[in-house]
Design an enzyme around this catalytic site. Structure first.
Site, PDB file in Angstrom:
ATOM      1  CB  CYS A   1     -18.919  31.568  58.157  1.00 33.89           C
ATOM      2  SG  CYS A   1     -17.633  32.773  58.358  1.00 33.89           S
TER       3      CYS A   1
ATOM      4  CB  SER B   1     -23.504  25.304  63.680  1.00 34.50           C
ATOM      5  OG  SER B   1     -23.443  24.582  64.888  1.00 34.50           O
TER       6      SER B   1
ATOM      7  CD  GLU C   1     -15.426  17.608  67.793  1.00 36.22           C
ATOM      8  OE1 GLU C   1     -15.067  18.805  67.703  1.00 36.22           O
ATOM      9  OE2 GLU C   1     -16.544  17.269  68.205  1.00 36.22           O
TER      10      GLU C   1
HETATM   11  P1  NAD Z   1     -20.064  23.222  65.094  1.00 36.91           P
HETATM   12  O1  NAD Z   1     -21.032  24.154  65.715  1.00 36.91           O
HETATM   13  O2  NAD Z   1     -20.507  21.823  64.825  1.00 36.91           O
HETATM   14  O3  NAD Z   1     -18.756  23.072  66.025  1.00 36.91           O
HETATM   15  C1  NAD Z   1     -18.065  24.198  66.484  1.00 36.91           C
HETATM   16  C2  NAD Z   1     -17.410  23.866  67.823  1.00 36.91           C
HETATM   17  O4  NAD Z   1     -18.429  23.542  68.772  1.00 36.91           O
HETATM   18  C3  NAD Z   1     -16.465  22.664  67.758  1.00 36.91           C
HETATM   19  O5  NAD Z   1     -15.322  22.952  68.529  1.00 36.91           O
HETATM   20  C4  NAD Z   1     -17.282  21.543  68.358  1.00 36.91           C
HETATM   21  O6  NAD Z   1     -16.485  20.589  69.028  1.00 36.91           O
HETATM   22  C5  NAD Z   1     -18.189  22.258  69.335  1.00 36.91           C
HETATM   23  N1  NAD Z   1     -19.485  21.579  69.491  1.00 36.91           N
HETATM   24  C6  NAD Z   1     -20.148  20.864  68.552  1.00 36.91           C
HETATM   25  N2  NAD Z   1     -21.303  20.400  69.047  1.00 36.91           N
HETATM   26  C7  NAD Z   1     -21.377  20.824  70.325  1.00 36.91           C
HETATM   27  C8  NAD Z   1     -22.355  20.676  71.361  1.00 36.91           C
HETATM   28  N3  NAD Z   1     -23.473  19.982  71.170  1.00 36.91           N
HETATM   29  N4  NAD Z   1     -22.115  21.264  72.535  1.00 36.91           N
HETATM   30  C9  NAD Z   1     -20.992  21.966  72.745  1.00 36.91           C
HETATM   31  N5  NAD Z   1     -20.038  22.150  71.807  1.00 36.91           N
HETATM   32  C10 NAD Z   1     -20.223  21.588  70.606  1.00 36.91           C
HETATM   33  O7  NAD Z   1     -19.521  23.932  63.767  1.00 36.91           O
HETATM   34  P2  NAD Z   1     -18.555  23.341  62.658  1.00 36.91           P
HETATM   35  O8  NAD Z   1     -19.307  22.330  61.867  1.00 36.91           O
HETATM   36  O9  NAD Z   1     -17.256  22.986  63.226  1.00 36.91           O
HETATM   37  O10 NAD Z   1     -18.323  24.661  61.762  1.00 36.91           O
HETATM   38  C11 NAD Z   1     -19.198  25.061  60.751  1.00 36.91           C
HETATM   39  C12 NAD Z   1     -20.140  26.140  61.231  1.00 36.91           C
HETATM   40  O11 NAD Z   1     -19.417  27.247  61.725  1.00 36.91           O
HETATM   41  C13 NAD Z   1     -21.006  26.704  60.108  1.00 36.91           C
HETATM   42  O12 NAD Z   1     -22.304  26.898  60.602  1.00 36.91           O
HETATM   43  C14 NAD Z   1     -20.343  28.042  59.783  1.00 36.91           C
HETATM   44  O13 NAD Z   1     -21.179  29.003  59.205  1.00 36.91           O
HETATM   45  C15 NAD Z   1     -19.896  28.457  61.134  1.00 36.91           C
HETATM   46  N6  NAD Z   1     -18.825  29.439  61.061  1.00 36.91           N
HETATM   47  C16 NAD Z   1     -19.117  30.714  61.408  1.00 36.91           C
HETATM   48  C17 NAD Z   1     -18.140  31.692  61.332  1.00 36.91           C
HETATM   49  C18 NAD Z   1     -18.437  33.108  61.734  1.00 36.91           C
HETATM   50  O14 NAD Z   1     -17.492  33.857  61.954  1.00 36.91           O
HETATM   51  N7  NAD Z   1     -19.683  33.505  61.847  1.00 36.91           N
HETATM   52  C19 NAD Z   1     -16.855  31.355  60.894  1.00 36.91           C
HETATM   53  C20 NAD Z   1     -16.592  30.029  60.558  1.00 36.91           C
HETATM   54  C21 NAD Z   1     -17.586  29.079  60.649  1.00 36.91           C
END
Ligand code: NAD
Length: 499
Positions: A281, A226, A176
């Protein structure tokens, strides 16, 4: 104020839940749009449309499905600048970095043009007398993906390109924080010839995610984000009987051996540690020089390079190295971890805490930071900071260095810088981390290999893109067939081995 939409059934559709999230311009701190947050009913509408459209798409021959990808790649190239600008405006990364985000997704779409080859089944001629056996790879049906803010073009494409070319319908729930590029990608897929309803974008937060997790018709879920959310989605998705793959956070170590080319190692750390403000990441957030003498030489090379970094908005010209972080909350979290590093006794060798950019005081810029003498017990070592902060942990031996990386809970990427083939080979062989660089700081595999970490960086078994994606987005059906010339033998009731 721009009101963004969902993309459902081939049209931009306004949100009906009454809930919205603000989409910021991270360089200025201004709200530039609001994005609707879907409820379960809106998600269910998209699922119904997907379920109706999917069988005809799955029955479309693989070459024709691949041709949509071919055209989509052309359109991505045509619109590259437009996509990169929209991406930078919401994410804050520089324009070349934003184009790289699109490009890395484009390459997965390009790989998917080979779907007819990837989807060929297996055939055994004469598995028994008059019996043939063949295996088919069939689409799952309606699939879904939940993606993070940091790669709003690449990661959606990692998921939807293979899902769709395999004959599935795909519902994307993007971050979002930066939802505009995913909406643009859905439009481009339709311009490329994709039937309506096969790729839909439903914007939202936890409510929309939970609606995906609990919807009976959705067969598989891909998640990147995350680790706590990855763990939650994996648990709930699997217990609801879905096929789930979740990719989580990271803390990537780079080991610098005494024989490494120190200029190259320092250059590599600058790009891998501070590029995209550390919001990758695969960023290197921990440098592990082996021996104090190596550490001193490394710090000496790093400091002037870090001090030269230019932090600015994506509109600030070609010499901007990195932009703001995504939100005020992300900035506050990074700054509080930096404070914890100072309090817990690490040496803040480059201190960017008072960084401010004239004219952009309300933007979410964080100056570059370098910590030395970081230890395993400190929060800045244990936690993913996801900001422009590099921590140097001094190891006294190669064994201590590799042990550090192996003991860390995350296992996404890692690198070693050395001129010694034996050390590099040993490192690649023993390390318990999914993606390894040898004199390469960010070893992101290309589209035709697979991407995935180990340990707490992943939940599930298959990796993203490459051949694994074709396994994740299909199921195998095996047919044993006999075509008798007539009913000669009558009925058979015994379960017999093949003769
Ligand atoms: P995030 O976990 O906050 O959000 C990711 C997705 O989950 C979003 O679409 C969000 O709307 C949804 N989300 C958030 N909170 C939620 C909840 N409580 N319940 C259900 N859905 C929820 O992550 P972010 O801040 O958007 O991205 C950064 C993170 O992603 C970092 O930890 C990074 O390391 C990781 N990442 C990992 C990879 C990989 O391939 N391993 C790649 C890119 C990013």
């Amino acid at each position: 104020m721009q009101e963004l939409t969902h993309y459902i059934g081939g049209a931009h559709v306004k949100g009906t839940s009454g809930r919205f999230a603000d989409v910021y311009n991270p360089a200025t701190g201004e709200v530039q749009a609001k994005v609707p947050l879907a409820n379960a009913d809106e998600m269910a509408q998209a699922v119904d449309i997907a379920a109706k459209a999917q069988p005809a798409w799955a029955a479309t021959n693989p070459q024709r499905r691949a041709r949509v990808m071919m055209k989509f790649v052309d359109l991505l190239n045509r619109d590259m600048d437009k996509l990169a600008e929209a991406l930078s405006r919401e994410h804050g990364k520089t324009l070349p970095d934003a184009a790289g985000d699109v490009q890395r997704g484009l390459e997965v779409a390009e790989y998917c043009i080979g779907a007819p080859e990837m989807l060929k089944g297996d055939f055994t001629d004469g598995a028994g007398p008059g019996i043939d056996m063949y295996s088919m790879k069939q689409a799952l049906g309606v699939t879904a993906g939940i993606t993070p803010f940091n790669f709003p073009a690449m990661i959606p494409m990692w998921m939807f390109a293979p899902a769709i070319v395999c004959g599935n319908a795909f519902i994307l729930k993007p971050s979002e924080r930066d939802p505009s590029v995913p909406l643009m990608l859905a439009e481009l897929m339709e311009e490329a010839g994709l039937p309506k309803g096969i790729l839909q974008v439903v914007n939202g937060d936890k409510e929309a995610v939970d609606a995906i997790l609990d919807h009976d018709v959705i067969q598989s879920i891909g998640f990147v984000g995350s680790t706590p959310i990855a763990e939650y989605i994996y648990g709930r998705g699997c217990s609801n009987g879905k096929r789930v793959q979740c990719f989580g956070g990271a803390k990537n170590h780079m080991i610098i051996m005494p024989d490494a080319d120190m200029d190259k190692a320092a250059d590599a750390l600058i790009g891998a540690g501070y590029g995209a403000a550390g919001e990758r990441c695969m960023a290197i957030s921990v440098a592990v020089p082996v021996g104090d003498e190596t550490a001193d030489r490394l710090i000496e090379k790093l400091v002037p390079r870090i001090e030269k970094l230019k932090v600015g908005p994506y509109t600030g010209g070609n010499d901007v190295d990195y932009g703001p972080v995504i939100t005020a909350a992300a900035k506050a979290n990074i700054l509080s971890l930096i404070e914890s590093g100072v309090t817990q006794g690490a040496d803040l060798v480059v201190d960017g805490r008072d960084f401010s950019l004239q004219g952009y005081e309300d933007g979410y810029f964080v100056g570059p930071h370098l910590f030395d003498n970081v230890t395993k017990e400190m929060d800045i070592y244990k936690k993913e900071i996801f900001g422009p902060v590099l921590s140097c942990v001094r190891a006294q031996s190669y064994e201590e260095a590799i042990g550090l990386a192996m003991d860390h809970e995350y296992g996404n990427g890692t690198a070693i810088f050395t001129r010694d083939g034996d050390a590099a080979r040993d490192f690649a062989s023993r390390i318990n981390i999914g993606m390894v660089g040898i004199n390469v700081p960010i070893p992101v595999p290309l589209a035709y290999h697979t991407f995935g970490g180990w340990k707490k960086s992943v939940f599930g078994d298959l990796n993203q893109h490459g051949p694994d994606a074709f396994k994740f987005y299909t199921r195998t059906k095996t047919v044993t067939s006999r075509w008798p010339s007539g009913i000669k033998e009558g009925g058979e009731f015994n379960f017999k081995p093949m003769e």
